[in-house]
Design a protein around this motif. Structure first.
Motif, PDB file in Angstrom:
ATOM      1  N   GLU A 137       0.932  -1.566  -0.131  1.00  0.00           N
ATOM      2  CA  GLU A 137       0.124  -0.148   0.070  1.00  0.00           C
ATOM      3  C   GLU A 137       0.885   1.097   0.489  1.00  0.00           C
ATOM      4  OE1 GLU A 137      -3.246  -2.211   2.499  1.00  0.00           O
ATOM      5  OE2 GLU A 137      -1.818  -0.992   3.625  1.00  0.00           O
ATOM      6  N   GLY A 159      -4.571   1.412   0.684  1.00  0.00           N
ATOM      7  CA  GLY A 159      -5.368   0.843   1.682  1.00  0.00           C
ATOM      8  C   GLY A 159      -6.435   0.793   1.515  1.00  0.00           C
ATOM      9  N   PRO A 201      -4.618   2.474   5.954  1.00  0.00           N
ATOM     10  CA  PRO A 201      -3.491   1.740   5.637  1.00  0.00           C
ATOM     11  C   PRO A 201      -3.839   0.505   5.839  1.00  0.00           C
ATOM     12  CG  PRO A 201      -2.450   3.290   6.232  1.00  0.00           C
ATOM     13  CD  PRO A 201      -3.737   4.020   6.079  1.00  0.00           C
TER      14      PRO A 201
END
Length: 523
Positions: free
Chosen positions: A431, A452, A501
């Motif tokens: 991510e 994310g 994330p």
């Protein structure tokens, strides 16, 4: 002594009020039950109790879940013996501690339910500590909210300290002006003589009325130039300006907004202030207008106008088709500022979210946070005057004493650049957030498409792009658990975006000429 506690459950009686053409009428009573929370506390300690309630509208028999937080203070903990079965505490009706407005959009009907939590000032909530002992907490609820009434529920507004007793409520009284949202939106007043702990509604409410559907968010301030109070409030697709000697009686002065700036959505949350222009001896006025939708990348955003104001009329210096944005991210809205701050500062705070997905963000216990505090100013570039946005000095004071290269869930990365640069925040899950500065084009952009969790809304994955109005030499990047705020150190660019994330970003990669250091925040 430190206690490890778990709040099991408790019940509150919730009268549900229905707002309609006949005003507000009490509905049925609903139970409320807390969710389990594990806390480590030292008494005294303030805790948050998260709870969910299902509201049923009897007219159509449909329901929805509502989440709410109550703030309570633990005064002491005392042992009451080993009890195996404890009833939920009964609740009185002596003090309103929380008010919640909920728009229930069911089958294209807009139904407004008001949930008023009524509790006693002292209530007992039974708590299980560990697996053996049962103890209880005595909780104190302080202060009283301004309750809704037959005029309507309460929307946002502003408050001032009336040091000169112009309203007659007493020297130093806190006077609040807020929107009463009933069949029509009107403006009402309440005042406090105990530094804002409790408020008394003005008997002459409402103080301003209108038949404009979106008529709200009054911001009042003392204008030393005319020795009067001014107020600006949103009225449909324009801002109305008023003046007053006593905060009670308001005279309409003028309106601004027709054909100026962006009109892609509702105008609301206005502000009006005078500031100095950097590097000159000039002063100009700035009018803030929050708009939803219509933002530069969809949804809600904050636009502003620069010009002159004589206490009666605001005149914009730019052409009507010019739109200026205070922040070029997707998550900067409902910006408010503080009048009369020390040393002539103008401090602003915004809500970090976007109405395109505000109710869908993948969070528990809250629906996004406020931005860091920012100091506003004015600067000139190529014949136009723009709003400068810099982190407030208090953010610098919050830095750790030592800098490092390590990211954390709450830190500031200070990046010095010379020409083009690409800054990437990433984790070992793949991510990442990619930020790109183009010196020649004078632009800065942020790509959060792979940041994310993004699939909760089709509107979330986005690339946002901002003009920099000249060259950038230093970027200040504030990284929190679910937000990234990037500001040019000189204030010429600001960009605020949420990120989610699945693991914190733990790596910063800088491509191009430059270097960076990281400060932990609050350590």
């Amino acid at each position: 002594r430190t206690y490890h506690i778990r709040l099991d459950s408790f019940a509150l009686k919730l009268p549900v009020y229905e707002i309609g053409r006949g005003g507000m009428s009490p509905g049925h009573v609903l139970p409320l039950r807390s969710i389990g929370i594990v806390l480590e506390i030292e008494v005294p300690h303030t805790i948050l109790i998260e709870h969910t309630v299902r509201v049923v509208h009897p007219a159509i028999g449909r329901s929805m879940m509502i989440e709410r937080t109550i703030l309570l203070t633990v005064l002491h903990v005392e042992t009451v013996g080993e009890l195996h079965s404890l009833p939920a505490s009964e609740v009185g009706n002596t003090a309103v501690i929380a008010i919640l407005s909920v728009d229930m959009n069911i089958e294209h009907q807009s139904l407004l339910a008001l949930v008023s939590l009524q509790v006693e000032r002292h209530i007992i909530i039974y708590v299980r500590i560990g697996k053996a002992d049962i103890e209880c907490l005595q909780l104190l609820v302080g202060g009283e909210a301004i309750e809704p009434d037959v005029i309507g529920t309460i929307f946002s507004g502003s408050a001032v300290v009336d040091n000169k007793n112009t309203a007659g409520f007493g020297e130093g009284a806190v006077v609040a002006l807020y929107t009463s949202a009933g069949e029509n939106q009107t403006q009402s007043m309440a005042y406090s003589t105990d530094n804002g702990k409790t408020f008394t509604k003005y008997e002459g409410n409402p103080v301003i009325t209108s038949n404009v559907p979106d008529f709200r968010d009054p911001h009042m301030f003392w204008n030393e130039d005319i020795k009067k109070w001014n107020m600006i409030l949103a009225a449909g697709q324009q801002m109305n300006i008023y003046s007053s000697d006593n905060l009670k009686d308001w005279t309409y002065e003028s309106s601004f907004g027709a054909e100026y700036g962006n009109h892609g959505g509702v105008w609301e949350c206005p502000d009006l202030m005078k500031m100095k222009v950097r590097g000159t001896d000039k002063e100009k006025w700035m009018l803030i207008c929050n708009i939803n939708p219509g933002g530069p990348f969809g949804g809600s955003a904050t636009q502003y106008f620069i010009g002159e104001f004589d206490g009666h009329k605001f005149t914009c210096e730019s052409k009507p088709e010019v739109t200026k944005w205070m922040d070029y991210g997707k998550d900067h809205y409902a910006t408010v500022t503080f009048d009369n701050a020390p040393n002539g500062r103008r401090v602003a705070i915004a809500w970090m979210s976007n109405w395109q997905y505000a109710n869908q963000v993948p969070t528990l216990q809250y629906r996004s946070a406020n931005s860091i505090a920012r100091d506003l100013g004015l600067f000139e570039y190529k014949g136009e005057t723009y709003c400068s946005v810099t982190p407030s000095p208090e953010m610098t004071a919050a830095r750790s004493k030592k800098a490092s290269k390590a990211l954390s869930e709450a830190c500031e990365a200070v990046v010095n650049v010379k020409g083009n640069a690409t800054i990437t925040l990433s984790n070992d899950k793949g991510e990442k957030v990619v930020m790109t500065y183009n010196a020649k084009a004078e632009t800065f952009e942020m790509n959060r498409t792979k940041s994310g969790k993004t699939d909760f809304s089709n509107e979330f994955a986005a690339v946002t792009k901002a003009p920099t109005y000249g060259k950038i030499s230093q970027l200040r990047i504030f990284i929190d658990k679910s937000s990234i705020e990037v500001l040019d150190a000189d204030g010429k660019m600001a960009m605020t975006n949420l990120v989610f994330p699945t693991k914190p970003y733990n790596k910063l990669t800088l491509k191009g000429k430059g270097k960076y250091v990281v400060y932990q925040i609050g350590k």
